[in-house]
Design an enzyme around this catalytic site. Sequence first.
Site, PDB file in Angstrom:
ATOM      1  N   HIS A 181       8.360   3.465   0.908  1.00 47.38           N
ATOM      2  CA  HIS A 181       8.093   2.196   0.222  1.00 47.38           C
ATOM      3  C   HIS A 181       6.963   2.309  -0.795  1.00 47.38           C
ATOM      4  O   HIS A 181       6.767   1.404  -1.598  1.00 47.38           O
ATOM      5  CB  HIS A 181       7.758   1.110   1.252  1.00 47.38           C
ATOM      6  N   ASP A 201       1.450   0.783  -7.421  1.00 49.21           N
ATOM      7  CA  ASP A 201       2.203   0.083  -6.376  1.00 49.21           C
ATOM      8  C   ASP A 201       3.614   0.662  -6.332  1.00 49.21           C
ATOM      9  O   ASP A 201       4.207   0.901  -7.392  1.00 49.21           O
ATOM     10  CB  ASP A 201       2.266  -1.424  -6.710  1.00 49.21           C
TER      11      ASP A 201
HETATM   12  P1  ADP Z   1       2.659  -4.822  -0.159  1.00 52.19           P
HETATM   13  O1  ADP Z   1       3.924  -4.329   0.431  1.00 52.19           O
HETATM   14  O2  ADP Z   1       1.763  -3.748  -0.663  1.00 52.19           O
HETATM   15  O3  ADP Z   1       1.920  -5.782   0.722  1.00 52.19           O
HETATM   16  P2  ADP Z   1       4.397  -6.390  -1.896  1.00 52.19           P
HETATM   17  O4  ADP Z   1       4.062  -7.272  -3.043  1.00 52.19           O
HETATM   18  O5  ADP Z   1       5.501  -5.427  -2.147  1.00 52.19           O
HETATM   19  O6  ADP Z   1       3.050  -5.671  -1.458  1.00 52.19           O
HETATM   20  O7  ADP Z   1       4.833  -7.259  -0.661  1.00 52.19           O
HETATM   21  C1  ADP Z   1       4.035  -8.280  -0.126  1.00 52.19           C
HETATM   22  C2  ADP Z   1       4.897  -9.235   0.656  1.00 52.19           C
HETATM   23  O8  ADP Z   1       4.055 -10.001   1.527  1.00 52.19           O
HETATM   24  C3  ADP Z   1       5.631 -10.221  -0.228  1.00 52.19           C
HETATM   25  O9  ADP Z   1       6.942 -10.387   0.248  1.00 52.19           O
HETATM   26  C4  ADP Z   1       4.856 -11.510  -0.068  1.00 52.19           C
HETATM   27  O10 ADP Z   1       5.646 -12.669  -0.142  1.00 52.19           O
HETATM   28  C5  ADP Z   1       4.292 -11.378   1.321  1.00 52.19           C
HETATM   29  N1  ADP Z   1       3.007 -12.092   1.343  1.00 52.19           N
HETATM   30  C6  ADP Z   1       2.086 -12.054   0.388  1.00 52.19           C
HETATM   31  N2  ADP Z   1       1.056 -12.867   0.665  1.00 52.19           N
HETATM   32  C7  ADP Z   1       1.311 -13.420   1.829  1.00 52.19           C
HETATM   33  C8  ADP Z   1       0.623 -14.333   2.631  1.00 52.19           C
HETATM   34  N3  ADP Z   1      -0.576 -14.850   2.299  1.00 52.19           N
HETATM   35  N4  ADP Z   1       1.185 -14.645   3.783  1.00 52.19           N
HETATM   36  C9  ADP Z   1       2.372 -14.116   4.137  1.00 52.19           C
HETATM   37  N5  ADP Z   1       3.065 -13.247   3.404  1.00 52.19           N
HETATM   38  C10 ADP Z   1       2.555 -12.906   2.264  1.00 52.19           C
HETATM   39  C1  G6P Z   2       2.848  -1.863   2.651  1.00 49.87           C
HETATM   40  C2  G6P Z   2       3.409  -0.674   3.384  1.00 49.87           C
HETATM   41  C3  G6P Z   2       4.015  -1.120   4.709  1.00 49.87           C
HETATM   42  C4  G6P Z   2       2.986  -1.891   5.502  1.00 49.87           C
HETATM   43  C5  G6P Z   2       2.439  -3.050   4.686  1.00 49.87           C
HETATM   44  C6  G6P Z   2       1.348  -3.829   5.409  1.00 49.87           C
HETATM   45  O1  G6P Z   2       3.880  -2.725   2.344  1.00 49.87           O
HETATM   46  O2  G6P Z   2       4.376  -0.026   2.580  1.00 49.87           O
HETATM   47  O3  G6P Z   2       4.457  -0.003   5.445  1.00 49.87           O
HETATM   48  O4  G6P Z   2       3.542  -2.380   6.703  1.00 49.87           O
HETATM   49  O5  G6P Z   2       1.900  -2.547   3.475  1.00 49.87           O
HETATM   50  O6  G6P Z   2       0.331  -2.980   5.842  1.00 49.87           O
HETATM   51  P1  G6P Z   2      -0.078  -2.846   7.365  1.00 49.87           P
HETATM   52  O7  G6P Z   2      -1.028  -1.707   7.427  1.00 49.87           O
HETATM   53  O8  G6P Z   2      -0.677  -4.172   7.722  1.00 49.87           O
HETATM   54  O9  G6P Z   2       1.181  -2.610   8.153  1.00 49.87           O
END
Ligand code: ADP
Ligand code: G6P
Length: 534
Positions: free
Chosen positions: A177, A385
């Site tokens: 991912h 990212d």
């Molecule tokens: P990462 O995987 O690095 O966290 P992404 O932007 O790919 O970044 O995915 C983040 C996901 O988490 C999105 O689907 C978003 O809707 C969800 N998200 C972001 N902020 C919140 C929040 N405050 N509470 C719950 N879910 C959230």
């Molecule tokens: C990114 C990573 C996921 C991970 C998520 C939240 O989306 O690709 O594998 O689960 O961040 O991070 P955390 O350490 O809370 O699982």
Amino acid sequence: MALANHTAILPRRAADGRYDLVVLANRLPVDHATDDDGRPCWRRSPGGLVTALHPIMKRRAGAWIGWHGRSGPAPTPFVHDGIHLHPIALTDDDVAGYYEGQSNATIWPLYHDAVEPPSFDRSWQEHYRAVNRRFAEAAARVAAPGALVWVHDYHLQLVPGMLRDLRPDLRIGFFLHIPFPPVELFCQMPMREEIMRGLLGADLVGFQHAQGTRNFRMLAADLAGAKVTDGGIWYEGRDVVAETFPISIDVAEQQRLAADPAVRARAAEIRRELGDPRTVMLAVDRLDYTKGIECRLRAYGELLAQGRLDPAETVMVQVAVPTRQQIDQYQALRERVEREVSRINGDHAGIGRVCVHYLHQSFDRAELAALYLAADVMAVTPLRDGMNLVAKEYAATRADGTGALVLSEFAGAAAELGEAWLVNPHDVDALKDAFADAAAADAAEQRRRMEPMRAHLRRHDVNAWATGFLNQLDRAPSGCASSASRARHVARAGDGARPHPVQCACRVGGSSSAEARGARSRTSHLAAGTRPIG
Ligand code: ADP
Ligand code: G6P
């Protein structure tokens, strides 16, 4: 079993209680939480991985193996929201060594262009191996004969190889991912050959971006001695396919939320609560140093200071979801971000008028959708990212085609959402110009950019992503490669598709593991901190 479309891959639960589809990810899609009355409950876990897989697994009676978010014994398997969950136990030492250490202090920063310096610790590697083995053994127990097993993300890169040794009958897929780094960075990894061998245990290895796929193919040849041709990768008597599968979102869910009267009313209420400003800028990130939050705040603060944005008419909402709070780098980041928010508000806010609303909280999906609807400008400016689903969620939610997306060139999403205001997030002046232009754009300009992005997302939603990956995995020959496959491969190579003359900084000519070990000592000259774009 040929898979024509995603309805064909609805898994069966085998008669002996094992599963035809098994997903492994570090996290289960739920975390421990407490409800409003203080009772323990399960809450959806944060992050893009869970957002992407949750809707798919809900529709299919597959099993999800993962960690439940606390150290200590694992709860017995249970069903939540229609998903069969098989928790994996982690001790305190596992959490420190495997999760916080090797996964999030070594691999995470290294794979994100080393925007923070990675730390290396040999004891973390032992925990990483042990926990990967625990996941592989759990999958070997619950997978039905010939099942599809889909392993996710950087925490579990050794699992495909371990699982193949335990269960050669399975078809094993792996999806990363996050970015797969350029050769120069990957070669800093002390476990680099072992990780390559682990990944090459899969039949299909998927990446977010074509550059990651290219990096992987080079390293497969250089570090694992795989034969890499235009046709594929030949490793230890098997074909391994490496391909690009950009992940996406549940577009239908996002559209449903956007049309929900309660969500729309909440969006209007949010704007009122913000003081009905002319421009609402929104950013939604885990509070992670890869997300570029500091550069973004600096740019916004300078725009206010220079009068290019009027503090009386502009409000920024920065949602910073709590994440990995035990890790030093994350604690330090939080302090820096909170100091910068206070500085901007101290310099430019007025009584009853705040310039940056900083929310270190989690929200449910309806509240997030309301925020997306309330925002005129969405700032998605990570330093690096894998994809960034927030950018896609914003575009999918803007049903009337308005809204301005400012998007980092270093997010995987930029490869698909090219009509956004693309920006180099390291360049504060470029960020300022992009924010100012986006804030000034009229509705016609916004629609001209937004409509093609929305059309793209409708065609490439998360269902298409999962279907594409699983259909391709289903075509893999199960078990050891047949002699026909070998003949095909040799013929391809003989057809002028010569093995790639792959050259990289790690290449030392040979390919056995002894030679690869030699490579490790011979690459020490590589400049630390090189940041090639990958
Ligand atoms: P990462 O995987 O690095 O966290 P992404 O932007 O790919 O970044 O995915 C983040 C996901 O988490 C999105 O689907 C978003 O809707 C969800 N998200 C972001 N902020 C919140 C929040 N405050 N509470 C719950 N879910 C959230
Ligand atoms: C990114 C990573 C996921 C991970 C998520 C939240 O989306 O690709 O594998 O689960 O961040 O991070 P955390 O350490 O809370 O699982």
